[in-house]
Write a protein that holds these residues in place. Structure first.
Motif, mmCIF file in Angstrom:
data_model
loop_
_atom_site.group_PDB
_atom_site.id
_atom_site.type_symbol
_atom_site.label_atom_id
_atom_site.label_comp_id
_atom_site.label_asym_id
_atom_site.label_seq_id
_atom_site.Cartn_x
_atom_site.Cartn_y
_atom_site.Cartn_z
ATOM 1 N N SER A 163 20.783 22.366 5.407
ATOM 2 C CA SER A 163 21.286 22.049 6.748
ATOM 3 C C SER A 163 22.232 20.866 6.671
ATOM 4 O O SER A 163 21.861 19.800 6.172
ATOM 5 N N GLN A 164 23.426 21.065 7.177
ATOM 6 C CA GLN A 164 24.391 19.957 7.212
ATOM 7 C C GLN A 164 23.842 18.823 8.058
ATOM 8 O O GLN A 164 23.727 17.699 7.595
ATOM 9 N N SER A 165 23.484 19.139 9.300
ATOM 10 C CA SER A 165 23.053 18.091 10.232
ATOM 11 C C SER A 165 21.662 17.570 9.891
ATOM 12 O O SER A 165 21.347 16.415 10.126
ATOM 13 N N GLY A 166 20.827 18.477 9.381
ATOM 14 C CA GLY A 166 19.431 18.112 9.160
ATOM 15 C C GLY A 166 18.645 18.121 10.461
ATOM 16 O O GLY A 166 17.499 17.654 10.518
ATOM 17 N N GLY B 152 23.563 30.032 10.026
ATOM 18 C CA GLY B 152 25.032 29.968 10.091
ATOM 19 C C GLY B 152 25.689 29.793 8.743
ATOM 20 O O GLY B 152 25.357 30.454 7.752
ATOM 21 N N THR B 153 26.614 28.841 8.712
ATOM 22 C CA THR B 153 27.362 28.583 7.482
ATOM 23 C C THR B 153 26.432 28.177 6.338
ATOM 24 O O THR B 153 26.653 28.562 5.184
ATOM 25 N N ALA B 154 25.410 27.394 6.652
ATOM 26 C CA ALA B 154 24.480 26.958 5.601
ATOM 27 C C ALA B 154 23.768 28.175 4.991
ATOM 28 O O ALA B 154 23.465 28.202 3.790
ATOM 29 N N VAL C 163 22.633 22.771 16.541
ATOM 30 C CA VAL C 163 21.896 23.619 17.500
ATOM 31 C C VAL C 163 20.424 23.210 17.500
ATOM 32 O O VAL C 163 19.663 23.559 16.597
ATOM 33 N N VAL D 178 33.293 21.271 14.813
ATOM 34 C CA VAL D 178 32.136 22.164 14.966
ATOM 35 C C VAL D 178 32.098 23.191 13.827
ATOM 36 O O VAL D 178 31.038 23.557 13.327
ATOM 37 N N ALA D 179 33.265 23.638 13.409
ATOM 38 C CA ALA D 179 33.317 24.590 12.299
ATOM 39 C C ALA D 179 33.096 23.837 10.992
ATOM 40 O O ALA D 179 33.851 22.939 10.636
ATOM 41 N N SER D 180 32.057 24.205 10.291
ATOM 42 C CA SER D 180 31.710 23.500 9.064
ATOM 43 C C SER D 180 32.683 23.870 7.935
ATOM 44 O O SER D 180 32.957 25.038 7.704
ATOM 45 N N LEU E 109 33.286 34.183 9.765
ATOM 46 C CA LEU E 109 32.651 33.275 10.740
ATOM 47 C C LEU E 109 33.636 32.184 11.177
ATOM 48 O O LEU E 109 33.748 31.874 12.365
ATOM 49 N N LYS E 110 34.359 31.612 10.200
ATOM 50 C CA LYS E 110 35.321 30.556 10.550
ATOM 51 C C LYS E 110 36.334 31.084 11.548
ATOM 52 O O LYS E 110 36.625 30.457 12.553
ATOM 53 N N THR F 142 18.945 21.072 12.799
ATOM 54 C CA THR F 142 18.920 22.417 13.377
ATOM 55 C C THR F 142 17.476 22.845 13.619
ATOM 56 O O THR F 142 16.659 22.862 12.682
ATOM 57 N N GLU G 285 34.706 31.807 15.069
ATOM 58 C CA GLU G 285 34.291 30.590 15.778
ATOM 59 C C GLU G 285 35.445 29.872 16.456
ATOM 60 O O GLU G 285 35.308 29.427 17.584
ATOM 61 N N GLN H 192 27.707 22.172 -0.136
ATOM 62 C CA GLN H 192 26.414 22.878 -0.303
ATOM 63 C C GLN H 192 26.504 23.909 -1.427
ATOM 64 O O GLN H 192 25.583 24.056 -2.243
#
Ligand code: M6R
Length: 365
Positions: free
Chosen positions: A105-108, A59-61, A362, A156-158, A241-242, A110, A245, A165
């Motif tokens: 990864s933002q969340s770490g 995704g965004t990452a 996800v 949800v939208a990063s 993408l933004k 995924t 989404e 990043q």
């Protein structure tokens, strides 16, 4: 917690100057004109052996990885490859022993990224990470890495995680470049540019009202193109993408020069384009793309550099971003795209923070 803001996404867009500040804190050395990271667990000698870097993300990452590819190849001259984590996992890619793998990864958390990391480690590669989630699974399983310190991202939208990043990718380019051929003075210019970034981002955020007004004229379209070249190409992907989404508008990002190889067929009065056209090597080429678009009745929102010539009446709407060092332009160009997507989605009464069918992180395949 939202304070004066209506949505977390809006709040997080406006938190970017601080998030960028936090990603940089304590990470520059003026004496050596470089950036430094405590947690990479690789010394200079080991870094010298790296002759290829593979970035994996989703995704965004993944878009942030593409910007990092441009910056690392440009400033450090190390070949970089970017792959979707989900593809890497099943592809059995041949990697050389001097390849360094990076996951972002933002969340770490995924799953696809985590499994790609495990696959690379299983094969004996050193894997580093850029993550925002402190103590997350990816942060724990990598051999080292860089924390973003962007603070929690709820929408949800990063947004702020993406720009942080990209900044860390640029700082890595500086770090690796200064171990190779990037001179002390070129390094110093980059450090200066990164440090000026929070202020420059604040300037763009100061144009939110103007961008909101532009957005009000583009709310009812169902298709959009986003075009950009070089490091602006991943930003075009991110802008598209933004928008899709959170507003459910169909949007595609393309390298501007690819337009004539297919997407130009889509252009009509029903399909506007957002064209990233800051000053630089390919400016005149991108201007021609804008003319070609407008000749086919496609409306154009141009993002261009303040204080530089942009032809009067050259686009239907023009948004100016500060003209700065190349290494920070992708971040500056991202801000208006986030705001455009946000205001268009709000006008369409969409659930901005929780778009349909999407989860923040996800954790399934
Ligand atoms: O937490 P991660 O950075 O690993 O997430 C990757 C993607 O799922 C994420 O960037 C997604 O594309 C966002 N919804 C984009 O706004």
């Amino acid at each position: 917690e939202l304070g004066a803001f209506t949505h977390y996404m809006e709040k997080e867009i406006f938190e970017q100057p601080m998030a960028l500040e936090n990603a940089m804190r304590g990470r520059f050395s003026d004496d050596e004109s470089t950036s430094k990271f405590g947690g990479l667990n690789l010394d200079a000698r080991e870094f010298r052996h790296v002759d290829r870097i593979v970035f994996l993300a989703c995704g965004t990452a993944w878009h942030a990885c593409l910007v990092a590819e441009y910056l690392i190849e440009k400033y450090a001259r190390i070949p970089v490859e970017v792959e979707y984590a989900s593809e890497f996992r099943y592809r059995n890619a041949p990697l050389d022993k001097n390849t360094l793998v990076f996951v972002i990864s933002q969340s770490g958390e995924t799953l696809d990224t985590l499994e790609a990391l495990r696959e690379a480690k299983r094969k004996g590669y050193r894997v580093l990470g850029i993550t925002n989630g402190v103590g997350s699974t990816i942060a724990r399983e990598t051999d080292g890495g860089v924390y973003q310190h962007a603070g929690p991202e709820i929408g949800v939208a990063s947004t702020k995680a993406f720009t942080s990043q990209v900044l860390i990718g640029g700082m890595l380019a500086l770090h690796l470049g200064r171990m190779r051929d990037l001179s002390f003075s070129d390094g110093r210019e980059m450090v200066k540019a990164f440090r000026s970034l929070p202020g420059l981002v604040s300037q763009v955020l100061g144009q939110a009202e103007q961008i909101k007004e532009i957005a009000s004229r583009y709310t009812d379209y169902e298709d959009f193109l986003f075009l950009g070249r070089q490091s602006m190409f991943p930003i075009a992907l991110e802008g598209a993408l933004k928008l899709k989404e959170i507003s459910y508008i169909h949007a595609e990002g393309y390298p501007a020069a690819e337009m004539k190889h297919g997407p130009i067929a889509l252009i009509s009065e029903k399909c506007p384009s957002v064209v990233l056209s800051p000053h630089g090597d390919t400016f005149s080429k991108v201007l021609s793309n804008i003319q070609e678009t407008r000749a086919r009745k496609g409306r154009v929102i141009a993002i261009t550099s303040a204080g530089k010539d942009f032809p009067e009446e050259g686009a239907d709407d023009v948004i100016h971003i500060p003209h700065a060092h190349d290494c920070v332009m992708p971040i500056l160009a991202t801000i208006p795209l986030q705001l455009l997507a946000y205001y268009i989605a709000v006008n369409r009464e969409c659930d901005v923070d929780k778009p349909r069918n999407l989860a923040k992180s996800v954790t399934v395949e």
